[in-house]
Design a protein around this motif. Structure first.
Motif, PDB file in Angstrom:
ATOM      1  N   SER A  56       1.403  -3.018 -20.375  1.00 44.61           N
ATOM      2  CA  SER A  56      -0.144  -3.040 -19.530  1.00 44.61           C
ATOM      3  C   SER A  56      -0.854  -3.452 -17.958  1.00 44.61           C
ATOM      4  N   THR A  57       0.017  -2.915 -16.940  1.00 46.39           N
ATOM      5  CA  THR A  57       0.101  -3.191 -16.093  1.00 46.39           C
ATOM      6  C   THR A  57      -0.741  -1.819 -14.713  1.00 46.39           C
ATOM      7  N   LEU A  58      -1.449  -1.750 -14.005  1.00 43.48           N
ATOM      8  CA  LEU A  58      -2.065  -0.219 -13.542  1.00 43.48           C
ATOM      9  C   LEU A  58      -1.155  -0.438 -12.476  1.00 43.48           C
ATOM     10  N   TYR A  59      -0.733   0.778 -12.122  1.00 45.29           N
ATOM     11  CA  TYR A  59      -0.017   0.693 -10.864  1.00 45.29           C
ATOM     12  C   TYR A  59      -0.965   2.318 -10.492  1.00 45.29           C
ATOM     13  N   ARG A  60      -1.414   1.761  -9.211  1.00 43.91           N
ATOM     14  CA  ARG A  60      -2.181   2.937  -8.208  1.00 43.91           C
ATOM     15  C   ARG A  60      -1.499   3.441  -6.871  1.00 43.91           C
ATOM     16  N   TYR A  61      -1.476   3.915  -6.650  1.00 48.03           N
ATOM     17  CA  TYR A  61      -0.241   5.459  -5.951  1.00 48.03           C
ATOM     18  C   TYR A  61      -1.407   4.755  -4.817  1.00 48.03           C
ATOM     19  N   ASN A  62      -0.986   4.802  -3.260  1.00 50.90           N
ATOM     20  CA  ASN A  62      -1.576   3.884  -2.217  1.00 50.90           C
ATOM     21  C   ASN A  62      -0.525   4.757  -1.035  1.00 50.90           C
ATOM     22  N   PRO A  63      -0.707   5.929  -0.088  1.00 55.26           N
ATOM     23  CA  PRO A  63      -0.156   6.313   0.224  1.00 55.26           C
ATOM     24  C   PRO A  63       0.447   5.729   1.931  1.00 55.26           C
ATOM     25  N   SER A  64      -0.224   4.508   2.113  1.00 50.20           N
ATOM     26  CA  SER A  64      -0.508   4.297   2.760  1.00 50.20           C
ATOM     27  C   SER A  64       0.509   3.141   3.061  1.00 50.20           C
ATOM     28  N   LEU A  65       1.068   2.796   1.706  1.00 47.34           N
ATOM     29  CA  LEU A  65       2.135   1.678   1.673  1.00 47.34           C
ATOM     30  C   LEU A  65       3.214   2.643   1.434  1.00 47.34           C
ATOM     31  N   LYS A  66       4.877   1.733   1.911  1.00 45.99           N
ATOM     32  CA  LYS A  66       6.167   1.969   2.176  1.00 45.99           C
ATOM     33  C   LYS A  66       6.723   2.304   0.531  1.00 45.99           C
ATOM     34  N   ALA A  67       8.146   2.494   0.388  1.00 47.95           N
ATOM     35  CA  ALA A  67       8.344   2.396  -0.884  1.00 47.95           C
ATOM     36  C   ALA A  67       8.514   1.385  -1.611  1.00 47.95           C
ATOM     37  N   ASP A  68       8.731   0.419  -0.352  1.00 48.45           N
ATOM     38  CA  ASP A  68       9.704  -1.355  -0.685  1.00 48.45           C
ATOM     39  C   ASP A  68       8.190  -2.207  -0.362  1.00 48.45           C
ATOM     40  N   GLN A  69       6.629  -1.905  -0.616  1.00 48.62           N
ATOM     41  CA  GLN A  69       5.309  -2.902  -0.476  1.00 48.62           C
ATOM     42  C   GLN A  69       4.414  -2.506  -1.267  1.00 48.62           C
ATOM     43  N   THR A  70       4.001  -3.713  -2.001  1.00 51.69           N
ATOM     44  CA  THR A  70       3.523  -3.312  -2.752  1.00 51.69           C
ATOM     45  C   THR A  70       2.187  -4.613  -2.265  1.00 51.69           C
ATOM     46  N   ASN A  71       0.532  -3.451  -2.589  1.00 48.43           N
ATOM     47  CA  ASN A  71      -0.087  -4.658  -2.435  1.00 48.43           C
ATOM     48  C   ASN A  71      -1.486  -5.000  -3.875  1.00 48.43           C
ATOM     49  N   PRO A  72      -0.952  -6.339  -4.527  1.00 45.44           N
ATOM     50  CA  PRO A  72      -0.139  -7.798  -3.831  1.00 45.44           C
ATOM     51  C   PRO A  72       0.597  -7.743  -3.273  1.00 45.44           C
ATOM     52  N   ALA A  73       1.340  -8.026  -2.383  1.00 46.02           N
ATOM     53  CA  ALA A  73       2.704  -8.447  -2.124  1.00 46.02           C
ATOM     54  C   ALA A  73       3.307  -8.782  -2.851  1.00 46.02           C
ATOM     55  N   GLY A  74       4.831  -8.460  -2.631  1.00 44.50           N
ATOM     56  CA  GLY A  74       5.658  -9.762  -3.560  1.00 44.50           C
ATOM     57  C   GLY A  74       5.951  -8.878  -5.230  1.00 44.50           C
ATOM     58  N   CYS A  75       5.125  -7.634  -5.393  1.00 44.15           N
ATOM     59  CA  CYS A  75       5.982  -7.483  -6.548  1.00 44.15           C
ATOM     60  C   CYS A  75       7.367  -6.323  -6.874  1.00 44.15           C
ATOM     61  N   VAL A  76       8.232  -5.795  -5.725  1.00 43.16           N
ATOM     62  CA  VAL A  76       9.292  -5.406  -5.824  1.00 43.16           C
ATOM     63  C   VAL A  76      10.022  -6.066  -6.586  1.00 43.16           C
ATOM     64  N   PHE A  77      10.675  -5.604  -7.487  1.00 42.02           N
ATOM     65  CA  PHE A  77      12.001  -6.267  -8.169  1.00 42.02           C
ATOM     66  C   PHE A  77      13.299  -6.273  -7.572  1.00 42.02           C
TER      67      PHE A  77
END
Length: 82
Positions: A56-77
Protein backbone atom coordinates in the motif's frame (compact mmCIF):
# COMPACT_ATOMS: atom_id res chain seq x y z
CA UNK A 1 27.83 -3.99 -11.80
CA UNK A 2 26.76 -5.67 -8.54
CA UNK A 3 23.38 -4.60 -7.21
CA UNK A 4 22.40 -2.87 -10.45
CA UNK A 5 18.98 -3.45 -11.95
CA UNK A 6 17.85 -2.31 -15.40
CA UNK A 7 14.46 -1.47 -13.83
CA UNK A 8 14.76 0.54 -10.60
CA UNK A 9 13.70 -1.28 -7.42
CA UNK A 10 12.32 0.62 -4.43
CA UNK A 11 11.70 -0.34 -0.81
CA UNK A 12 9.88 1.24 2.10
CA UNK A 13 11.81 0.38 5.27
CA UNK A 14 10.69 3.67 6.83
CA UNK A 15 6.98 2.94 6.50
CA UNK A 16 6.44 6.10 4.44
CA UNK A 17 2.92 6.78 3.18
CA UNK A 18 4.34 8.41 0.01
CA UNK A 19 7.59 7.94 -1.90
CA UNK A 20 8.43 10.21 -4.83
CA UNK A 21 10.42 8.58 -7.62
CA UNK A 22 11.87 9.69 -10.96
CA UNK A 23 10.52 6.84 -13.10
CA UNK A 24 7.10 5.53 -14.13
CA UNK A 25 8.12 1.85 -14.43
CA UNK A 26 9.71 0.17 -11.42
CA UNK A 27 9.69 -2.73 -8.98
CA UNK A 28 8.38 -2.50 -5.43
CA UNK A 29 10.03 -4.85 -2.93
CA UNK A 30 8.19 -3.81 0.22
CA UNK A 31 10.91 -3.60 2.88
CA UNK A 32 14.38 -5.08 3.21
CA UNK A 33 14.71 -8.86 3.57
CA UNK A 34 13.34 -10.74 5.41
CA UNK A 35 10.39 -8.31 5.51
CA UNK A 36 10.04 -7.91 1.75
CA UNK A 37 7.07 -8.99 -0.33
CA UNK A 38 7.16 -10.50 -3.82
CA UNK A 39 9.01 -8.01 -6.00
CA UNK A 40 6.32 -6.69 -8.31
CA UNK A 41 6.53 -4.63 -11.47
CA UNK A 42 4.49 -1.43 -11.40
CA UNK A 43 3.80 0.67 -14.50
CA UNK A 44 2.20 4.07 -13.90
CA UNK A 45 1.46 4.53 -17.59
CA UNK A 46 0.40 8.16 -18.01
CA UNK A 47 -0.60 8.51 -14.35
CA UNK A 48 1.53 10.32 -11.80
CA UNK A 49 0.68 8.04 -8.87
CA UNK A 50 0.29 4.32 -8.22
CA UNK A 51 -0.27 2.28 -5.05
CA UNK A 52 1.56 -1.01 -4.48
CA UNK A 53 -1.06 -3.74 -4.15
CA UNK A 54 1.05 -5.59 -1.54
CA UNK A 55 2.33 -2.93 0.88
CA UNK A 56 0.00 0.00 0.00
CA UNK A 57 2.91 2.39 -0.51
CA UNK A 58 1.86 5.33 -2.66
CA UNK A 59 4.47 6.08 -5.33
CA UNK A 60 4.38 9.48 -7.03
CA UNK A 61 6.29 10.38 -10.19
CA UNK A 62 8.54 13.42 -9.73
CA UNK A 63 10.31 14.37 -13.01
CA UNK A 64 12.97 16.34 -11.11
CA UNK A 65 14.33 13.09 -9.60
CA UNK A 66 16.71 10.69 -11.34
CA UNK A 67 15.98 6.96 -11.62
CA UNK A 68 18.19 6.24 -8.58
CA UNK A 69 16.75 8.98 -6.34
CA UNK A 70 13.77 9.00 -3.99
CA UNK A 71 12.08 11.51 -1.75
CA UNK A 72 12.41 10.73 1.11
CA UNK A 73 15.96 9.57 0.45
CA UNK A 74 17.06 6.00 1.09
CA UNK A 75 14.22 4.08 -0.59
CA UNK A 76 16.24 2.62 -3.48
CA UNK A 77 16.58 -1.17 -3.10
CA UNK A 78 20.13 -2.46 -3.51
CA UNK A 79 20.53 -6.21 -3.70
CA UNK A 80 23.15 -7.66 -1.39
CA UNK A 81 25.80 -9.74 -3.11
CA UNK A 82 27.17 -12.76 -1.20
Amino acid sequence: MAGHHSIPHFQNDGGHRLIEIGVREFMCTGASQPFDHPHIFIDMGHDDEKVCSYCSTLYRYNPSLKADQTNPAGCVFLSKVA
